[in-house]
Design an enzyme around this catalytic site. Structure first.
Site, PDB file in Angstrom:
ATOM      1  N   LYS A  68       0.849  -1.199   0.000  1.00  0.00           N
ATOM      2  CA  LYS A  68       0.000   0.000   0.000  1.00  0.00           C
ATOM      3  C   LYS A  68       0.884   1.247   0.000  1.00  0.00           C
ATOM      4  O   LYS A  68       1.851   1.331   0.769  1.00  0.00           O
ATOM      5  CB  LYS A  68      -0.891   0.010   1.246  1.00  0.00           C
ATOM      6  CG  LYS A  68      -1.952  -1.068   1.193  1.00  0.00           C
ATOM      7  CD  LYS A  68      -2.896  -1.008   2.352  1.00  0.00           C
ATOM      8  CE  LYS A  68      -4.042  -1.986   2.168  1.00  0.00           C
ATOM      9  NZ  LYS A  68      -3.651  -3.350   1.734  1.00  0.00           N
TER      10      LYS A  68
ATOM     11  N   ASP B 256      -1.676  -2.032  -4.081  1.00  0.00           N
ATOM     12  CA  ASP B 256      -3.075  -2.107  -3.640  1.00  0.00           C
ATOM     13  C   ASP B 256      -3.741  -0.744  -3.816  1.00  0.00           C
ATOM     14  O   ASP B 256      -3.065   0.291  -3.811  1.00  0.00           O
ATOM     15  CB  ASP B 256      -3.148  -2.462  -2.147  1.00  0.00           C
ATOM     16  CG  ASP B 256      -2.801  -3.919  -1.856  1.00  0.00           C
ATOM     17  OD1 ASP B 256      -2.798  -4.743  -2.779  1.00  0.00           O
ATOM     18  OD2 ASP B 256      -2.532  -4.214  -0.670  1.00  0.00           O
TER      19      ASP B 256
ATOM     20  N   ARG C  90      -5.360  -5.672 -11.091  1.00  0.00           N
ATOM     21  CA  ARG C  90      -6.163  -6.589 -10.276  1.00  0.00           C
ATOM     22  C   ARG C  90      -7.534  -5.935 -10.118  1.00  0.00           C
ATOM     23  O   ARG C  90      -7.617  -4.781  -9.727  1.00  0.00           O
ATOM     24  CB  ARG C  90      -5.551  -6.776  -8.887  1.00  0.00           C
ATOM     25  CG  ARG C  90      -6.492  -7.523  -7.933  1.00  0.00           C
ATOM     26  CD  ARG C  90      -6.154  -7.324  -6.450  1.00  0.00           C
ATOM     27  NE  ARG C  90      -4.863  -7.850  -6.113  1.00  0.00           N
ATOM     28  CZ  ARG C  90      -4.093  -7.340  -5.135  1.00  0.00           C
ATOM     29  NH1 ARG C  90      -4.496  -6.280  -4.443  1.00  0.00           N
ATOM     30  NH2 ARG C  90      -2.923  -7.871  -4.875  1.00  0.00           N
TER      31      ARG C  90
ATOM     32  N   LYS D 288     -13.732  -5.567  -5.753  1.00  0.00           N
ATOM     33  CA  LYS D 288     -14.946  -4.747  -5.597  1.00  0.00           C
ATOM     34  C   LYS D 288     -14.655  -3.458  -4.831  1.00  0.00           C
ATOM     35  O   LYS D 288     -15.254  -2.422  -5.106  1.00  0.00           O
ATOM     36  CB  LYS D 288     -16.022  -5.559  -4.869  1.00  0.00           C
ATOM     37  CG  LYS D 288     -16.576  -6.708  -5.711  1.00  0.00           C
ATOM     38  CD  LYS D 288     -17.787  -7.344  -5.064  1.00  0.00           C
ATOM     39  CE  LYS D 288     -18.202  -8.582  -5.826  1.00  0.00           C
ATOM     40  NZ  LYS D 288     -19.324  -9.289  -5.186  1.00  0.00           N
ATOM     41  N   GLY D 289     -13.745  -3.523  -3.843  1.00  0.00           N
ATOM     42  CA  GLY D 289     -13.449  -2.338  -3.029  1.00  0.00           C
ATOM     43  C   GLY D 289     -13.884  -2.556  -1.597  1.00  0.00           C
ATOM     44  O   GLY D 289     -14.965  -3.089  -1.353  1.00  0.00           O
ATOM     45  N   ALA D 290     -13.024  -2.158  -0.657  1.00  0.00           N
ATOM     46  CA  ALA D 290     -13.217  -2.547   0.741  1.00  0.00           C
ATOM     47  C   ALA D 290     -13.402  -1.386   1.709  1.00  0.00           C
ATOM     48  O   ALA D 290     -13.486  -1.606   2.907  1.00  0.00           O
ATOM     49  CB  ALA D 290     -12.009  -3.380   1.191  1.00  0.00           C
TER      50      ALA D 290
ATOM     51  N   THR E  53     -11.717 -12.050  -6.238  1.00  0.00           N
ATOM     52  CA  THR E  53     -13.053 -12.130  -5.627  1.00  0.00           C
ATOM     53  C   THR E  53     -13.253 -13.524  -5.031  1.00  0.00           C
ATOM     54  O   THR E  53     -12.635 -14.485  -5.481  1.00  0.00           O
ATOM     55  CB  THR E  53     -14.153 -11.851  -6.682  1.00  0.00           C
ATOM     56  OG1 THR E  53     -15.424 -11.881  -6.049  1.00  0.00           O
ATOM     57  CG2 THR E  53     -14.135 -12.841  -7.838  1.00  0.00           C
TER      58      THR E  53
ATOM     59  N   ARG F 285     -12.022  -7.127   6.954  1.00  0.00           N
ATOM     60  CA  ARG F 285     -12.536  -8.482   6.683  1.00  0.00           C
ATOM     61  C   ARG F 285     -13.811  -8.732   7.479  1.00  0.00           C
ATOM     62  O   ARG F 285     -14.754  -9.328   6.981  1.00  0.00           O
ATOM     63  CB  ARG F 285     -11.489  -9.556   7.038  1.00  0.00           C
ATOM     64  CG  ARG F 285     -10.181  -9.476   6.283  1.00  0.00           C
ATOM     65  CD  ARG F 285     -10.283  -9.726   4.790  1.00  0.00           C
ATOM     66  NE  ARG F 285     -10.779  -8.688   3.939  1.00  0.00           N
ATOM     67  CZ  ARG F 285     -10.098  -7.632   3.478  1.00  0.00           C
ATOM     68  NH1 ARG F 285      -8.850  -7.467   3.802  1.00  0.00           N
ATOM     69  NH2 ARG F 285     -10.665  -6.752   2.685  1.00  0.00           N
TER      70      ARG F 285
HETATM   71  P1  FDA Z   1     -18.536  -9.925  -1.659  1.00  0.00           P
HETATM   72  O1  FDA Z   1     -18.006  -9.416  -0.362  1.00  0.00           O
HETATM   73  O2  FDA Z   1     -19.383  -9.041  -2.495  1.00  0.00           O
HETATM   74  O3  FDA Z   1     -19.354 -11.242  -1.357  1.00  0.00           O
HETATM   75  C1  FDA Z   1     -20.021 -11.947  -2.404  1.00  0.00           C
HETATM   76  C2  FDA Z   1     -20.033 -13.441  -2.099  1.00  0.00           C
HETATM   77  O4  FDA Z   1     -18.679 -13.931  -2.079  1.00  0.00           O
HETATM   78  C3  FDA Z   1     -20.602 -13.806  -0.753  1.00  0.00           C
HETATM   79  O5  FDA Z   1     -22.016 -13.872  -0.790  1.00  0.00           O
HETATM   80  C4  FDA Z   1     -19.952 -15.152  -0.527  1.00  0.00           C
HETATM   81  O6  FDA Z   1     -20.588 -16.156  -1.274  1.00  0.00           O
HETATM   82  C5  FDA Z   1     -18.546 -14.944  -1.070  1.00  0.00           C
HETATM   83  N1  FDA Z   1     -17.670 -14.448  -0.008  1.00  0.00           N
HETATM   84  C6  FDA Z   1     -17.205 -13.208   0.156  1.00  0.00           C
HETATM   85  N2  FDA Z   1     -16.416 -13.124   1.254  1.00  0.00           N
HETATM   86  C7  FDA Z   1     -16.430 -14.346   1.815  1.00  0.00           C
HETATM   87  C8  FDA Z   1     -15.856 -14.906   2.993  1.00  0.00           C
HETATM   88  N3  FDA Z   1     -15.126 -14.169   3.828  1.00  0.00           N
HETATM   89  N4  FDA Z   1     -16.056 -16.218   3.255  1.00  0.00           N
HETATM   90  C9  FDA Z   1     -16.811 -16.973   2.431  1.00  0.00           C
HETATM   91  N5  FDA Z   1     -17.409 -16.491   1.310  1.00  0.00           N
HETATM   92  C10 FDA Z   1     -17.215 -15.208   1.012  1.00  0.00           C
HETATM   93  N6  FDA Z   1      -9.968  -4.120  -1.785  1.00  0.00           N
HETATM   94  C11 FDA Z   1      -9.515  -2.861  -1.968  1.00  0.00           C
HETATM   95  O7  FDA Z   1     -10.253  -1.907  -1.743  1.00  0.00           O
HETATM   96  N7  FDA Z   1      -8.235  -2.650  -2.409  1.00  0.00           N
HETATM   97  C12 FDA Z   1      -7.385  -3.673  -2.701  1.00  0.00           C
HETATM   98  O8  FDA Z   1      -6.256  -3.429  -3.108  1.00  0.00           O
HETATM   99  C13 FDA Z   1      -7.859  -4.996  -2.511  1.00  0.00           C
HETATM  100  N8  FDA Z   1      -7.063  -6.072  -2.773  1.00  0.00           N
HETATM  101  C14 FDA Z   1      -7.600  -7.339  -2.739  1.00  0.00           C
HETATM  102  C15 FDA Z   1      -6.845  -8.438  -3.139  1.00  0.00           C
HETATM  103  C16 FDA Z   1      -7.407  -9.700  -3.208  1.00  0.00           C
HETATM  104  C17 FDA Z   1      -6.588 -10.859  -3.665  1.00  0.00           C
HETATM  105  C18 FDA Z   1      -8.798  -9.874  -2.865  1.00  0.00           C
HETATM  106  C19 FDA Z   1      -9.459 -11.207  -2.979  1.00  0.00           C
HETATM  107  C20 FDA Z   1      -9.532  -8.806  -2.414  1.00  0.00           C
HETATM  108  C21 FDA Z   1      -8.957  -7.546  -2.333  1.00  0.00           C
HETATM  109  N9  FDA Z   1      -9.681  -6.457  -1.877  1.00  0.00           N
HETATM  110  C22 FDA Z   1      -9.181  -5.187  -2.040  1.00  0.00           C
HETATM  111  C23 FDA Z   1     -10.953  -6.673  -1.142  1.00  0.00           C
HETATM  112  C24 FDA Z   1     -12.148  -6.594  -2.053  1.00  0.00           C
HETATM  113  O9  FDA Z   1     -12.319  -5.273  -2.496  1.00  0.00           O
HETATM  114  C25 FDA Z   1     -13.435  -7.059  -1.347  1.00  0.00           C
HETATM  115  O10 FDA Z   1     -13.653  -6.252  -0.230  1.00  0.00           O
HETATM  116  C26 FDA Z   1     -13.430  -8.491  -0.907  1.00  0.00           C
HETATM  117  O11 FDA Z   1     -12.768  -9.323  -1.803  1.00  0.00           O
HETATM  118  C27 FDA Z   1     -14.864  -8.997  -0.765  1.00  0.00           C
HETATM  119  O12 FDA Z   1     -15.518  -8.956  -2.004  1.00  0.00           O
HETATM  120  P2  FDA Z   1     -15.861 -10.268  -2.835  1.00  0.00           P
HETATM  121  O13 FDA Z   1     -15.684  -9.976  -4.278  1.00  0.00           O
HETATM  122  O14 FDA Z   1     -15.025 -11.386  -2.342  1.00  0.00           O
HETATM  123  O15 FDA Z   1     -17.387 -10.571  -2.556  1.00  0.00           O
END
Ligand code: FDA
Length: 302
Positions: free
Chosen positions: A95, A129, A179, A182-184, A221, A284
């Site tokens: 970061k 990141d 990469r 979705k965004g955190a 994701t 998380r």
């Molecule tokens: P989302 O949270 O929308 O969930 C959709 C579905 O995915 C859920 O209904 C479930 O089925 C499954 N799921 C999600 N989380 C789960 C869990 N903990 N356990 C089980 N199932 C789960 N963000 C950012 O802002 N900057 C960054 O640089 C990064 N870098 C990054 C790297 C990598 C490798 C990953 C995987 C993610 C990031 N992120 C990130 C985080 C990202 O923005 C996001 O917040 C999380 O990945 C959660 O989004 P999802 O796409 O996983 O699904």
């Protein structure tokens, strides 16, 4: 709940309390490989042994002085040395606020340049990141400036931001690896789509922009719907499974990580480690009610 957790993730008092509490320290191990590099390397070895690639991240963000930023840079140089010594299939994610982005953009750029140059010496790669939207433009500017000198640096794009489609198109013109996630972070509606359905729809359309480009991108994701849409799209377009990688976080959907490898995809696991795990841990928890339930159950069990 999400908003409260994300707000608390910036609280130094809460961080002190949580990171010194025995139960929460133990619980952090669900998402964090450990506090020391050697623990992260051991986790990386386990991943590599099961066909998973790795990205190592030394946790830490928003440093408050140049000395801390330089120390973070030195740690990253050392991480690349250890990756090479251990012959791991691993790169590094970092970061920019850990390299002083919020203190002095010029210094941050210099520090990133030195990390990227060191990684290039090993034929390796640095992923920058993406943090909260207050840093988006500065992150883009720094990555672009460094990338003019060497190509072994990539960026992250967040599908919740309204600006991202334009940014993706822009970075595609310079051939940069991205990469997609979705965004955190907690963002206002002027900046980010408030509805999850819009974030998801944008994710799918950005994935469709990225993957035909011939550049090696990461689809990050855990969402089965995003993964199914990606699998369907690459099958329809005849895009090889080796032309991109899926990415997931350490400790999340390990079963699906392995299943995707079995189905012939590249999969990279993001392995965070270090003492400053609090904001990462809170993000998380904020992502998913089930994570919060896990936290509360374990906390009260002691
Ligand atoms: P989302 O949270 O929308 O969930 C959709 C579905 O995915 C859920 O209904 C479930 O089925 C499954 N799921 C999600 N989380 C789960 C869990 N903990 N356990 C089980 N199932 C789960 N963000 C950012 O802002 N900057 C960054 O640089 C990064 N870098 C990054 C790297 C990598 C490798 C990953 C995987 C993610 C990031 N992120 C990130 C985080 C990202 O923005 C996001 O917040 C999380 O990945 C959660 O989004 P999802 O796409 O996983 O699904």
């Amino acid at each position: 709940m999400r908003a409260v957790l994300l707000k608390l993730s910036n609280s130094p008092r809460m961080a002190r309390w949580v990171t010194t509490h025995k139960t929460t320290r133990r619980m952090s191990q669900k998402f964090v490989a450990g506090e020391e590099l050697e623990q992260a390397l051991a986790a990386a070895r386990v991943c590599n042994d099961t066909g998973l690639k790795v990205s190592l991240d030394l946790l830490g963000e928003s440093v408050t002085n140049a000395e801390q930023a330089r120390a973070a840079r030195d740690s990253y140089l050392g991480i690349f040395d250890r990756i090479a010594q251990e012959k791991l299939d691993a790169n590094v994610s970092l970061k920019l606020t850990q390299l002083g982005l919020d203190l002095d953009v010029g210094m941050c750029q210099e520090l990133l340049e030195s990390v990227v140059a060191h990684s290039t010496g090993y034929g390796n790669f640095v992923r920058v990141d993406m943090e909260a939207s207050a840093f988006t433009q500065r992150t883009i500017d720094v990555v672009k400036a460094v990338r003019r000198k060497t190509e072994s640096v990539g960026i992250v794009m967040q599908s919740y931001l309204r600006r991202t489609e334009a940014d993706v198109r822009d970075f595609l013109t310079i051939g940069c690896r991205m990469r997609l996630c979705k965004g955190a972070y907690k963002e206002p509606p002027e900046v980010a789509f408030p509805a999850k359905s819009d974030v998801d729809a944008n994710y799918v359309s950005l994935m469709k922009l990225l993957l035909p480009s011939g550049i090696y991108h990461g689809i990050a994701t855990h969402d089965p719907k995003m993964i199914a849409a990606t699998e369907q799209f690459v099958a329809e377009r005849g895009i090889g499974k080796d032309k991109f990688e899926f990415q997931m976080l350490y400790g999340i959907r390990t079963d699906l990580q392995r299943e995707l490898v079995k189905r012939g995809y590249n999969m990279r696991v993001y392995i965070p480690y270090g003492r400053d795990w609090f904001p990462y841990f809170m993000r998380r928890l904020a992502e998913r009610p089930a994570n919060m339930v896990f936290f509360l159950k374990n906390f009260f069990r002691g």
